[in-house]
Design an enzyme around this catalytic site. Structure first.
Site, PDB file in Angstrom:
ATOM      1  N   GLY A  30      19.334  75.271  53.408  1.00  0.00           N
ATOM      2  CA  GLY A  30      19.610  74.601  52.980  1.00  0.00           C
ATOM      3  C   GLY A  30      18.277  73.754  52.076  1.00  0.00           C
ATOM      4  N   LEU A  31      17.554  74.606  51.522  1.00  0.00           N
ATOM      5  CA  LEU A  31      16.640  74.299  50.726  1.00  0.00           C
ATOM      6  C   LEU A  31      15.969  74.230  49.676  1.00  0.00           C
ATOM      7  CD1 LEU A  31      14.323  77.145  53.924  1.00  0.00           C
ATOM      8  CD2 LEU A  31      13.951  74.594  53.197  1.00  0.00           C
ATOM      9  N   VAL A  58      15.246  71.090  46.503  1.00  0.00           N
ATOM     10  CA  VAL A  58      14.531  69.938  47.223  1.00  0.00           C
ATOM     11  C   VAL A  58      14.335  68.970  47.511  1.00  0.00           C
ATOM     12  CG1 VAL A  58      13.107  68.246  45.092  1.00  0.00           C
ATOM     13  CG2 VAL A  58      14.220  70.906  44.175  1.00  0.00           C
ATOM     14  N   ASN A 105      17.915  78.873  55.185  1.00  0.00           N
ATOM     15  CA  ASN A 105      18.882  79.143  53.041  1.00  0.00           C
ATOM     16  C   ASN A 105      19.606  80.669  52.929  1.00  0.00           C
ATOM     17  OD1 ASN A 105      18.793  77.439  51.008  1.00  0.00           O
ATOM     18  ND2 ASN A 105      18.375  79.396  49.452  1.00  0.00           N
ATOM     19  N   SER A 160      20.597  58.763  50.640  1.00  0.00           N
ATOM     20  CA  SER A 160      20.326  58.575  50.336  1.00  0.00           C
ATOM     21  C   SER A 160      18.851  57.949  49.687  1.00  0.00           C
ATOM     22  CB  SER A 160      21.508  57.309  49.628  1.00  0.00           C
ATOM     23  OG  SER A 160      20.546  56.305  48.408  1.00  0.00           O
ATOM     24  N   LYS A 209      28.519  55.943  52.789  1.00  0.00           N
ATOM     25  CA  LYS A 209      27.268  56.138  51.397  1.00  0.00           C
ATOM     26  C   LYS A 209      28.121  56.103  50.165  1.00  0.00           C
ATOM     27  CE  LYS A 209      24.170  58.759  49.728  1.00  0.00           C
ATOM     28  NZ  LYS A 209      24.798  59.273  48.497  1.00  0.00           N
ATOM     29  N   HIS A 218      28.023  52.533  48.377  1.00  0.00           N
ATOM     30  CA  HIS A 218      26.730  52.826  47.901  1.00  0.00           C
ATOM     31  C   HIS A 218      26.736  53.703  47.188  1.00  0.00           C
ATOM     32  CE1 HIS A 218      23.051  54.919  46.526  1.00  0.00           C
ATOM     33  NE2 HIS A 218      22.468  53.195  47.480  1.00  0.00           N
ATOM     34  N   ASN A 219      27.418  54.405  46.478  1.00  0.00           N
ATOM     35  CA  ASN A 219      27.486  55.644  45.069  1.00  0.00           C
ATOM     36  C   ASN A 219      28.249  54.826  44.166  1.00  0.00           C
ATOM     37  OD1 ASN A 219      25.606  57.080  46.208  1.00  0.00           O
ATOM     38  ND2 ASN A 219      26.742  58.595  45.674  1.00  0.00           N
ATOM     39  N   GLU A 241      26.036  51.786  42.807  1.00  0.00           N
ATOM     40  CA  GLU A 241      24.965  52.298  41.967  1.00  0.00           C
ATOM     41  C   GLU A 241      25.605  52.319  40.735  1.00  0.00           C
ATOM     42  OE1 GLU A 241      23.446  56.056  43.664  1.00  0.00           O
ATOM     43  OE2 GLU A 241      23.921  57.214  41.925  1.00  0.00           O
ATOM     44  N   ARG A 292      32.104  56.214  31.500  1.00  0.00           N
ATOM     45  CA  ARG A 292      31.655  56.901  32.215  1.00  0.00           C
ATOM     46  C   ARG A 292      31.728  57.881  31.174  1.00  0.00           C
ATOM     47  NH1 ARG A 292      27.003  59.109  37.127  1.00  0.00           N
ATOM     48  NH2 ARG A 292      27.369  56.527  37.285  1.00  0.00           N
TER      49      ARG A 292
HETATM   50  C1  6PG Z   1      21.798  59.012  45.819  1.00  0.00           C
HETATM   51  C2  6PG Z   1      22.400  58.853  44.923  1.00  0.00           C
HETATM   52  C3  6PG Z   1      22.772  60.338  45.450  1.00  0.00           C
HETATM   53  C4  6PG Z   1      24.050  61.307  43.622  1.00  0.00           C
HETATM   54  C5  6PG Z   1      23.589  60.833  42.684  1.00  0.00           C
HETATM   55  C6  6PG Z   1      24.713  61.639  41.485  1.00  0.00           C
HETATM   56  O1  6PG Z   1      22.203  58.119  46.575  1.00  0.00           O
HETATM   57  O2  6PG Z   1      20.381  59.367  46.069  1.00  0.00           O
HETATM   58  O3  6PG Z   1      23.214  58.333  44.966  1.00  0.00           O
HETATM   59  O4  6PG Z   1      23.529  60.746  45.905  1.00  0.00           O
HETATM   60  O5  6PG Z   1      24.655  61.735  43.309  1.00  0.00           O
HETATM   61  O6  6PG Z   1      22.817  59.650  42.062  1.00  0.00           O
HETATM   62  O7  6PG Z   1      25.626  60.704  41.529  1.00  0.00           O
HETATM   63  P1  6PG Z   1      26.036  61.609  40.353  1.00  0.00           P
HETATM   64  O8  6PG Z   1      25.988  62.462  39.684  1.00  0.00           O
HETATM   65  O9  6PG Z   1      28.017  61.117  40.752  1.00  0.00           O
HETATM   66  O10 6PG Z   1      26.172  60.234  38.551  1.00  0.00           O
END
Ligand code: 6PG
Length: 473
Positions: free
Chosen positions: A11-12, A14, A34, A131, A186, A189-190, A193, A290
């Protein structure tokens, strides 16, 4: 190159490319593949040019033959069915003890299923949360590996070399737990976020709408906040975004449509909170916010039909700015406390031995929610590994005590100015409900018993004894 490669990356896009370059910078050789194979050549000619220890493969068989045994295959592909498809395609070329790592944002239950499925086939599987976005992948992400514990000794050296490091030099990568634990953490974490971003957006709209501040002033405010307990990557980029100008000199942010996207990890966090019965109210409000934002046409229609506050009261700018900072800090504490409550429940439910202090450390650098604040969370759990709730830690309860009057003023200001602040409001409601020794749920139990004979417990009888009353006589 005669020697085989230390790791292979499939998977290439970014993230994948940047991880390969990071791996290579740390002294490890990598094979790359890829699905669209022309991307392999392009990568070798451009970003990976002159790197003799990055080798391209044009088929999965060639790719697997390039790897040292036990093979380590890192999938940097879209979460979902593509992961299962690649597992099936790789299996004919893998041998006992080889390891597949899924570095995407996969759903933790899929990760648990894949771990067990591959274990039966003698292959080690690791669901690893990564992340930090593109920049993190290149310079050092936070890495959260879980899955088959036997995979960890194979991955530790590479992962702890390429990951972010705390200011004290500790790696932001450690084994999280079995089966889906890495991807679960993770996911949390999101979710956090989502909460942090929503809180920042609410603070921004109060500064803008209630206090009438302009972009440079708001940017300066976030800049100053970033020197306080709020010091974090998300506050830092908010300051930069607010200053960013388009070629025509206008603030770029003005030109961005106000409809939020989402890929689903925040929704999964809320779903998990419902499943496990944990009140993760702030993240859930952030997910809903959202959703509301995405109904742009309806919102425009509603703005001409539904009446708002008559006028925005006049506020003292200096003191209100500080009140908003404190409301943001207090709400953020509630959000993290709820996130850790959910992880505690998940650890029990899925028999994971999660180390909460360590999780705070893994999030300290490299990831999107990286912040100074996570040091205090780490300290709280290191001081008391059995800490029932982050809010019971002295450091956090003291901040909440210090912030609460400001927090209340900000929630009142949002309500009386007609400015939506669901995360601030729900955080404060949670705080007040959580610290309430006698709630109104006795009335709720009576109602349930009245109309449905659902029974209730009594304050003067032991817990677990249930009663029913013939309320209507
Ligand atoms: C990370 C981010 C990542 C996530 C984006 C988009 O830890 O680098 O959490 O994994 O994909 O933040 O999240 P949303 O599109 O749901 O906002």
């Amino acid at each position: 190159m005669n020697n085989k490669c230390d790791i292979g990356v499939i998977g290439l896009a970014v993230m994948g490319q940047n991880l390969v370059l990071n791996i290579n910078d740390c002294g490890f050789s990598a094979a790359v593949y890829n699905r669209t194979v022309s991307k392999v050549n392009k990568f070798l000619e451009d970003a990976a040019a002159n790197r003799s220890t990055i080798i391209g493969a044009h088929s999965l068989e060639e790719f697997c033959n390039l790897l040292k045994r036990p093979r380590k295959v890192l999938l940097m592909i879209k979460a979902g069915s593509a992961v299962d498809e690649y597992i099936e395609k790789l299996l004919p070329f893998l041998e006992d003890g080889d390891c597949i790592i899924d570095g995407g944002n996969s759903f933790f239950k899929d990760t648990a299923r894949r771990t067990n499925y591959l274990k039966e086939k003698g292959i080690l599987f690791s669901g690893t949360g990564i992340s930090g976005g593109e920049e993190g992948a290149r310079r050092g992400p936070s890495i959260l590996p879980g899955g088959n514990p036997q995979a960890w000794p194979l991955l530790k050296d590479i992962f702890q070399s390429i990951c972010a490091k705390t200011p004290a030099g500790e790696p932001c990568c450690d084994w999280v737990g079995s089966d889906g634990a890495g991807h679960y953490v993770k996911m949390i974490h999101n979710g956090i976020e989502y909460g942090d971003m929503q809180l920042i957006c609410e603070a921004y709209s109060l500064l803008k709408e209630a206090l009438g501040m302009g972009y440079p002033q708001i940017a300066e405010t976030f800049h100053n906040w970033n020197k306080t307990e709020l010091d974090s990557f998300l506050i830092e980029i908010t300051d930069k975004i607010l200053r960013f100008k388009d070629d025509d000199g206008q603030i770029f942010l003005e030109k961005i449509l106000d409809t939020a996207g989402q890929k689903g990890t925040g929704i999964w966090t809320s779903q998990s909170s419902f499943e496990l019965g944990v009140p993760v109210t702030l993240i859930t409000e952030a997910v809903y916010a959202r959703g509301v934002s995405s109904r742009l046409d309806e919102r425009i229609k509603a703005s001409s039909i539904l009446k708002g506050a008559d006028a925005i009261p006049a506020y003292d700018k200096i003191s209100m700015v500080e009140d908003i900072r404190k409301a943001l800090l207090a709400s953020k504490i509630i959000s993290y406390a709820q996130g850790f409550m959910l992880m505690e429940a998940a650890a029990k439910e899925y028999s994971w031995n999660l180390d909460f202090g360590n999780i705070a450390l893994l999030w300290r650098e490299g990831c999107i929610i990286r912040s100074v604040f996570l040091d205090n969370i780490k300290d709280a759990f290191r001081k008391d590994a059995d800490l029932q709730n982050l809010l019971f830690d002295d450091y956090f309860s003291r901040i909440l005590a210090d912030c609460q009057e400001s927090w209340r003023r900000v929630v009142c200001a949002a309500v009386s100015s007609g400015i939506a602040a669901p995360a601030f409001c729900s955080a404060l409601s949670f705080y007040d409900a959580y610290r309430c020794p006698r709630s109104s749920a006795n009335l709720l139990q009576a109602q349930r018993d009245y109309f449905g004979a659902h029974t209730y417990e009594r304050i003067d009888r032991p817990r677990g004894e249930f009663f029913h009353t013939d309320w209507a006589g």
